[in-house]
Scaffold this active site. Structure first.
Site, PDB file in Angstrom:
ATOM      1  N   CYS A  36       0.784  -1.225   0.000  1.00 21.75           N
ATOM      2  CA  CYS A  36       0.000   0.000   0.000  1.00 21.75           C
ATOM      3  C   CYS A  36       0.824   1.288   0.000  1.00 21.75           C
ATOM      4  CB  CYS A  36      -0.977  -0.007   1.172  1.00 21.75           C
ATOM      5  SG  CYS A  36      -0.343  -0.661   2.704  1.00 21.75           S
ATOM      6  N   ALA A  63      12.436 -18.365  10.438  1.00 25.26           N
ATOM      7  CA  ALA A  63      12.008 -19.154  11.596  1.00 25.26           C
ATOM      8  C   ALA A  63      11.350 -20.446  11.141  1.00 25.26           C
ATOM      9  CB  ALA A  63      11.041 -18.345  12.459  1.00 25.26           C
ATOM     10  N   ALA A  78      -9.096  -9.311 -11.148  1.00 25.09           N
ATOM     11  CA  ALA A  78     -10.318  -8.524 -10.987  1.00 25.09           C
ATOM     12  C   ALA A  78     -10.479  -7.980  -9.575  1.00 25.09           C
ATOM     13  CB  ALA A  78     -11.545  -9.368 -11.342  1.00 25.09           C
ATOM     14  N   GLU A 109     -21.391  16.758   1.045  1.00 20.83           N
ATOM     15  CA  GLU A 109     -22.670  17.253   1.574  1.00 20.83           C
ATOM     16  C   GLU A 109     -23.843  16.450   1.022  1.00 20.83           C
ATOM     17  OE1 GLU A 109     -24.153  21.164   0.186  1.00 20.83           O
ATOM     18  OE2 GLU A 109     -22.441  21.157  -1.191  1.00 20.83           O
TER      19      GLU A 109
END
Length: 468
Positions: A47, A114, A174, A462
């Site tokens: 992101c 790990a 998609a 608004e």
């Protein structure tokens, strides 16, 4: 000899780091293990760098609107390589910040892979570590296609290695990752062909979002190829000294695909770069989870947990992408902190609430959703108990522009009091608008509460408090 801790976290992504730091703040002796860059998928190949590239595409889009406001912008050409270098330097700084924050909070760090050697014990670099509580927060990785020639394609994570802007890109997928990356390419000036399996994309979102974004992408010149199944990818021409990520335009590919409705076999030629964004899988194969006999998985191989992030193995926990539920960074962070609050902070009922999590797609324009789609609401409460308000209009920003970007809002309510159970937004600023309304919806806001709120004028938002 094992090194003993109160809390052992496997995975230095957003969820693991948040949980480790919170645990350490309670005085727990905490160790975190990572075998890649600190910050995980979101910071490094997700992101954060994606939003930078989205911002670039949005700026180029805005430059196209500038003429309507009296500006003469002679060129909208982007220096992709320069932007990549600045973006990568920013990510490197973030990696360092994560390391310093862990050190400042006295969380011990180990770099390496790990592998479980017991229910509460792992081995890293020939050393063993154990703890009363162990957290698996190793995230996910991008799935790779298996059709002939798939090795010639790039994944969504490979996107961040590309050094120059391709001329013609084919994207397969998609979901929101595919749609965001396709949008970045398109609005930075590429020719984009988007292959999707069904008739629409973003199929888990409300149909309003699906329809509006698809229409806008097509208006922008994107070729959307529905009901398509990729059969093969063939390299037809290339420059022998450069890789695809170094110079995509040195390559040409032919995509062979089938229309699943008609069975017709087709080809698309001249593709410089093929990017597959077809989903993600849990990052667990190298953990030796077979050592945990009671661990359970779902049908897609994600780790199963209860509402408190507990697995079926005592004192073993899991969260974030590795669980496959709401694969979003803020979800992993919240789950990680609440888990540490419960284990070490005395907050015995601390857990994340997975209802009404707001989600944004950085499409063009951005879109966002919280709660139930219209179809989901009807299925849960009965169609007779659902009332929907919706509105489509032209944002005032576009009043001076030849291009009129879409703005559409939908409010989904249930019951006689018209409690808002779903809110769906498409349009400029939707990503920012949604956050405040998400708070109201989580508090049980009704349509009447929206109506009684005085509008801020002139804004697009608004419309949400004046819709009749």
């Amino acid at each position: 000899m094992s090194h003993i801790y109160d809390y052992l976290v496997i995975g230095g992504g957003s969820g693991g780091i948040a949980s480790a730091r919170r645990a350490a703040s309670y005085g727990a002796k905490t160790l975190i293990i990572e075998n890649n860059r600190w910050g995980g998928t979101c910071v490094n190949v997700g992101c954060v760098p994606k939003k930078i590239m989205y911002n670039a595409a949005m700026i180029r889009e805005t430059l196209g609107d500038a003429k309507g406001y009296g500006f003469d912008v002679p060129s909208r050409q982007i220096n992709w390589n320069m932007l990549k270098q600045k973006r990568d330097a920013y990510i490197t700084r973030l990696n360092g910040i994560y390391e310093r924050n862990l050190d400042n909070d006295k969380v011990e760090r180990v770099y390496g892979l790990a592998r479980f050697v017991g229910h509460n014990k792992v081995q890293v670099n020939d050393r063993e570590y154990e703890a009363k509580h162990v957290l698996i927060a190793t995230g996910s990785y991008d799935m790779r296609p298996t059709w002939p020639g798939a090795e010639l394609s790039l994944s969504s994570e490979d996107f961040f290695d590309i050094e120059h802007l391709p001329r013609h890109v084919a994207v397969n997928g998609a979901g929101y990752i595919a749609i965001e990356l396709a949008g970045i390419f398109q609005y930075l000036g590429c020719q984009v062909s988007l292959f999707i399996r069904q008739g629409t994309f973003l199929r888990t979102f409300d149909t309003m979002i699906q329809t509006k974004i698809m229409d806008e992408y097509r208006k922008a010149g994107m070729e959307i190829i529905p009901y398509s199944k990729i059969e093969s990818l063939t390299r037809t021409a290339s420059h022998p000294t450069e890789s695809v990520v170094q110079n995509p335009n040195a390559y040409a590919h032919t995509v062979e695909y089938t229309n699943t409705q008609t069975g017709e076999r087709k080809t698309l030629e001249g593709v410089n770069l093929f990017l597959a964004a077809i989903g993600r899988k849990p990052q667990t194969p190298k953990l030796n989870l077979s050592a945990l006999s009671d661990l359970k998985y779902d049908a897609k191989e994600f780790i199963v947990t209860n509402a408190y992030q507990d697995t079926h193995v005592p004192n073993l926990h899991a969260l974030g992408d590795v669980c496959g539920k709401y694969m979003l960074t803020p979800v992993a962070i919240a789950a990680g902190r609440r888990l540490a609050d419960r284990l070490f902070g005395g907050k015995l009922d601390a857990k994340i609430d997975y209802e009404n999590i707001a989600t944004v797609v950085f499409s063009h324009p951005p879109s966002g959703t919280i709660g139930l789609t219209e179809d989901e609401a009807k299925a849960r409460y009965g169609e007779a108990n659902i009332k929907v308000w919706s509105s489509s209009f032209v944002n005032m920003y576009y009043s001076m522009c030849d291009h009129k970007g879409p703005t559409s809002y939908k409010i989904v309510c249930e019951g006689p009091n018209h409690r808002v159970v779903g809110l769906h937004l498409v349009g400029m600023g939707s990503d920012e608008i949604l956050q405040g309304f998400a708070v109201a919806i989580r508090m049980g806001a009704t349509k009447h509460d929206f109506d009684q709120t005085i509008a801020i004028h002139p804004t697009a938002a608004e419309e949400l408090v004046t819709m009749k």
